[in-house]
Design an enzyme around this catalytic site. Structure first.
Site, mmCIF file in Angstrom:
data_model
loop_
_atom_site.group_PDB
_atom_site.id
_atom_site.type_symbol
_atom_site.label_atom_id
_atom_site.label_comp_id
_atom_site.label_asym_id
_atom_site.label_seq_id
_atom_site.Cartn_x
_atom_site.Cartn_y
_atom_site.Cartn_z
ATOM 1 C CG HIS A 58 -5.487 -2.422 -1.473
ATOM 2 N ND1 HIS A 58 -4.506 -3.021 -0.711
ATOM 3 C CD2 HIS A 58 -5.268 -1.080 -1.357
ATOM 4 C CE1 HIS A 58 -3.758 -2.084 -0.154
ATOM 5 N NE2 HIS A 58 -4.184 -0.896 -0.536
ATOM 6 C CD GLU A 59 -6.235 1.299 -4.235
ATOM 7 O OE1 GLU A 59 -6.422 2.244 -3.457
ATOM 8 O OE2 GLU A 59 -5.141 0.713 -4.326
ATOM 9 C CG HIS A 78 -7.431 2.706 0.777
ATOM 10 N ND1 HIS A 78 -6.724 3.038 1.917
ATOM 11 C CD2 HIS A 78 -6.554 2.053 -0.023
ATOM 12 C CE1 HIS A 78 -5.474 2.603 1.796
ATOM 13 N NE2 HIS A 78 -5.345 1.998 0.638
ATOM 14 C CB CYS A 84 -0.879 -0.018 1.255
ATOM 15 S SG CYS A 84 -1.965 1.404 1.378
HETATM 16 ZN ZN ZN Z 1 -3.620 1.056 -0.089
#
Ligand code: ZN
Length: 193
Positions: free
Chosen positions: A150-151, A154, A108
């Site tokens: 993953h995004e 966030h 990340c």
């Molecule tokens: Zn990340």
């Protein structure tokens, strides 16, 4: 414009992001800045909280990852006829995740120099708007689906470290603390607490 990326430990990274109103005036510039920032950091994904904006916005470039893999890994990490994507996701919502899961290393840009294996669904279906606020519903698999998840995480205030087993995270703790304190070598601009 290349922006600084917030480091692990910043409370903004733990916030749930807000929906973006169609044609909000500052969005086009923000999207351009996100692409500039991600490319400068050699990333394959970036979410807006990482540059300090708690908005439901992220960018994904799995094409660059595809190009950098050898043929064997391209087959392993990508679906058939899938050469990756280069796409902006606004107001995204994952509506379906496959039962089939796989583990792979994730890094990340907010956690430089570290990576850990994370278990995620192989495929997802996601509803989102693109940069022009056109609505899409698409299914992605493999590495593209992993980067998207993953995004997307966030935008919910979730980091990949939140998916790790407690012992694994404990073993990372001192390194994570160093990142929070800015005690880390990194090749792109970062903002520490
Ligand atoms: Zn990340």
């Amino acid at each position: 414009m290349n922006l600084s990326i917030l480091a692990y430990g910043n409370p903004i990274l733990k916030q749930k992001c807000l929906q973006i109103k169609e044609n909000a005036p500052e969005i086009q510039k923000l999207v351009t800045d996100m692409w500039d920032t991600m490319e400068n950091a050699n990333g394959c994904g970036l979410a807006s909280p990482q540059i300090g904006k708690t908005l439901q916005l992220f960018v994904v470039d799995s094409q660059i990852t595809y190009k950098n893999l050898d043929t064997e890994d391209q087959i392993l990490y990508f679906g058939k006829d899938d050469k990756g994507i280069k796409e902006t996701f606004i107001n995204a919502k994952i509506t379906h995740s496959s039962k089939e899961t796989w583990e792979d290393y994730e890094g990340c840009l907010s956690i430089p120099g570290l990576s850990q294996k994370v278990k995620r669904p192989w495929g997802i279906t996601i509803e989102y708007q693109d940069q022009n606020f056109t609505k899409h519903t698409k299914t992605f698999t493999g590495l593209t689906a992993r980067i998207i998840q993953h995004e997307y995480d966030h935008t919910l205030g979730i980091l990949y470290t939140d998916h790790l087993k407690p012992l694994t995270k404990k073993m990372m703790e001192s390194k994570l603390k160093k990142i929070t304190n800015g005690n880390v070598m990194v090749g792109y601009p970062m903002k520490f607490l």
